[in-house]
Every structure is written in structure tokens, then in C-alpha cells.
Motif scaffolding. Structure first.
Motif, PDB file in Angstrom:
ATOM      1  N   PRO A 150       0.814  -1.220   0.000  1.00 50.64           N
ATOM      2  CA  PRO A 150       0.000   0.000   0.000  1.00 50.64           C
ATOM      3  C   PRO A 150       0.852   1.277   0.000  1.00 50.64           C
ATOM      4  O   PRO A 150       0.457   2.272  -0.603  1.00 50.64           O
ATOM      5  CB  PRO A 150      -0.823  -0.129   1.277  1.00 50.64           C
ATOM      6  N   SER A 151       2.000   1.250   0.613  1.00 44.35           N
ATOM      7  CA  SER A 151       2.842   2.452   0.695  1.00 44.35           C
ATOM      8  C   SER A 151       3.443   2.845  -0.652  1.00 44.35           C
ATOM      9  O   SER A 151       3.988   3.936  -0.781  1.00 44.35           O
ATOM     10  CB  SER A 151       3.957   2.241   1.714  1.00 44.35           C
ATOM     11  N   SER A 152       3.324   1.994  -1.666  1.00 44.31           N
ATOM     12  CA  SER A 152       3.869   2.335  -2.981  1.00 44.31           C
ATOM     13  C   SER A 152       2.906   3.218  -3.781  1.00 44.31           C
ATOM     14  O   SER A 152       3.229   3.634  -4.884  1.00 44.31           O
ATOM     15  CB  SER A 152       4.217   1.065  -3.769  1.00 44.31           C
ATOM     16  N   TYR A 153       1.735   3.501  -3.228  1.00 47.20           N
ATOM     17  CA  TYR A 153       0.741   4.345  -3.892  1.00 47.20           C
ATOM     18  C   TYR A 153       0.510   5.621  -3.093  1.00 47.20           C
ATOM     19  O   TYR A 153       0.635   5.643  -1.876  1.00 47.20           O
ATOM     20  CB  TYR A 153      -0.591   3.605  -4.028  1.00 47.20           C
ATOM     21  N   LYS A 154       0.114   6.681  -3.797  1.00 52.32           N
ATOM     22  CA  LYS A 154      -0.205   7.940  -3.130  1.00 52.32           C
ATOM     23  C   LYS A 154      -1.653   8.001  -2.660  1.00 52.32           C
ATOM     24  O   LYS A 154      -1.984   8.764  -1.775  1.00 52.32           O
ATOM     25  CB  LYS A 154       0.077   9.120  -4.069  1.00 52.32           C
ATOM     26  N   ASN A 155      -2.527   7.198  -3.281  1.00 48.13           N
ATOM     27  CA  ASN A 155      -3.952   7.212  -2.947  1.00 48.13           C
ATOM     28  C   ASN A 155      -4.501   5.793  -2.890  1.00 48.13           C
ATOM     29  O   ASN A 155      -4.198   4.982  -3.758  1.00 48.13           O
ATOM     30  CB  ASN A 155      -4.747   7.982  -4.004  1.00 48.13           C
ATOM     31  N   ILE A 156      -5.334   5.530  -1.892  1.00 49.25           N
ATOM     32  CA  ILE A 156      -6.042   4.259  -1.788  1.00 49.25           C
ATOM     33  C   ILE A 156      -7.487   4.579  -1.424  1.00 49.25           C
ATOM     34  O   ILE A 156      -7.743   5.320  -0.472  1.00 49.25           O
ATOM     35  CB  ILE A 156      -5.429   3.336  -0.715  1.00 49.25           C
ATOM     36  N   GLU A 157      -8.421   4.009  -2.205  1.00 52.36           N
ATOM     37  CA  GLU A 157      -9.840   4.211  -1.951  1.00 52.36           C
ATOM     38  C   GLU A 157     -10.478   2.882  -1.575  1.00 52.36           C
ATOM     39  O   GLU A 157     -10.294   1.885  -2.271  1.00 52.36           O
ATOM     40  CB  GLU A 157     -10.531   4.781  -3.185  1.00 52.36           C
ATOM     41  N   LEU A 158     -11.226   2.877  -0.496  1.00 55.65           N
ATOM     42  CA  LEU A 158     -11.999   1.707  -0.109  1.00 55.65           C
ATOM     43  C   LEU A 158     -13.294   1.742  -0.906  1.00 55.65           C
ATOM     44  O   LEU A 158     -14.087   2.674  -0.784  1.00 55.65           O
ATOM     45  CB  LEU A 158     -12.298   1.724   1.387  1.00 55.65           C
ATOM     46  N   ILE A 159     -13.513   0.721  -1.730  1.00 53.22           N
ATOM     47  CA  ILE A 159     -14.720   0.661  -2.554  1.00 53.22           C
ATOM     48  C   ILE A 159     -15.815  -0.119  -1.835  1.00 53.22           C
ATOM     49  O   ILE A 159     -16.959   0.304  -1.784  1.00 53.22           O
ATOM     50  CB  ILE A 159     -14.412   0.032  -3.926  1.00 53.22           C
ATOM     51  N   CYS A 160     -15.453  -1.273  -1.272  1.00 50.06           N
ATOM     52  CA  CYS A 160     -16.463  -2.125  -0.636  1.00 50.06           C
ATOM     53  C   CYS A 160     -15.808  -2.998   0.426  1.00 50.06           C
ATOM     54  O   CYS A 160     -14.797  -3.640   0.162  1.00 50.06           O
ATOM     55  CB  CYS A 160     -17.123  -3.001  -1.696  1.00 50.06           C
ATOM     56  N   MET A 161     -16.406  -3.027   1.616  1.00 53.73           N
ATOM     57  CA  MET A 161     -15.933  -3.937   2.655  1.00 53.73           C
ATOM     58  C   MET A 161     -16.610  -5.287   2.450  1.00 53.73           C
ATOM     59  O   MET A 161     -17.761  -5.347   2.003  1.00 53.73           O
ATOM     60  CB  MET A 161     -16.233  -3.386   4.039  1.00 53.73           C
ATOM     61  N   ASN A 162     -15.902  -6.378   2.755  1.00 52.89           N
ATOM     62  CA  ASN A 162     -16.428  -7.742   2.603  1.00 52.89           C
ATOM     63  C   ASN A 162     -17.013  -7.952   1.206  1.00 52.89           C
ATOM     64  O   ASN A 162     -18.146  -8.392   1.041  1.00 52.89           O
ATOM     65  CB  ASN A 162     -17.463  -8.050   3.677  1.00 52.89           C
ATOM     66  N   TYR A 163     -16.215  -7.628   0.205  1.00 47.48           N
ATOM     67  CA  TYR A 163     -16.625  -7.669  -1.201  1.00 47.48           C
ATOM     68  C   TYR A 163     -17.178  -9.035  -1.601  1.00 47.48           C
ATOM     69  O   TYR A 163     -16.539 -10.056  -1.375  1.00 47.48           O
ATOM     70  CB  TYR A 163     -15.439  -7.302  -2.093  1.00 47.48           C
ATOM     71  N   GLY A 164     -18.367  -9.052  -2.173  1.00 53.41           N
ATOM     72  CA  GLY A 164     -18.990 -10.284  -2.641  1.00 53.41           C
ATOM     73  C   GLY A 164     -19.222 -11.308  -1.554  1.00 53.41           C
ATOM     74  O   GLY A 164     -19.255 -12.503  -1.825  1.00 53.41           O
TER      75      GLY A 164
END
Length: 84
Positions: free
Chosen positions: A40-54
Motif C-alpha cells: 500500500p505504501s507504494s501508492y499515493k492514494n487508496i480508496e476503499l470501494i467495498c468492505m467484505n466484497y462479494g
């Protein structure tokens, strides 16, 4: 520093928290689901789209640097939404 966004929520609280973990990378080529080699630290932005996906125990996240059109999808654990 990586910017973390939870769609539909305000700013996360600042305290000692469990960091985000990428478990799988969702690819557009076979195999579609691969073990993640990125941190995760290799990116400048992280967005949570969905918890417990599917109905799984993994969360769906979108990670990118400056251009939101050039990102990657990951399954993993958003945990407390912080990046080490």
C-alpha cells in the motif's frame, strides 16, 4: 504519504491502528486474481470501494498515484485504513 479515502465517510481518526494489507491483485488478464506483490505504501492514494466484497472476508480497494485513471484493484484488508 499515501492519501486514504473511504467513500461516503469523513476523515479517519489519528491513532495507532492496524494498517491496510493487499492480499490479491485483480488483473485484466488471466489469471484474473493473483497474489499481490505491491505494498500500500507504494501508492499515493487508496480508496476503499467495498468492505467484505462479494460476501468474502476481503475488502475491495482501488490504488493509484496522481492519475486516477491509471490505478489497480486489490482485494485485501482495509483494517483501520492506515498505511505503514
Amino acid at each position: 504519504m499515501t492519501e486514504v479515502t473511504i467513500l461516503g465517510q469523513g476523515e479517519p481518526q489519528k491513532k495507532e491502528l492496524k494498517p491496510i494489507e493487499f492480499v490479491y491483485y485483480l488483473s485484466d488478464t488471466l489469471p484474473y486474481l493473483r497474489p499481490s506483490e505491491s505494498k500500500p505504501s507504494s501508492y499515493k492514494n487508496i480508496e476503499l470501494i467495498c468492505m467484505n466484497y462479494g460476501g468474502s472476508r476481503n475488502d475491495l480497494m482501488y490504488a493509484y498515484d496522481t492519475d486516477r485513471n491509471q490505478g489497480s484493484l486489490y482485494l485485501g484488508h482495509f483494517n483501520d485504513g492506515v498505511v505503514e
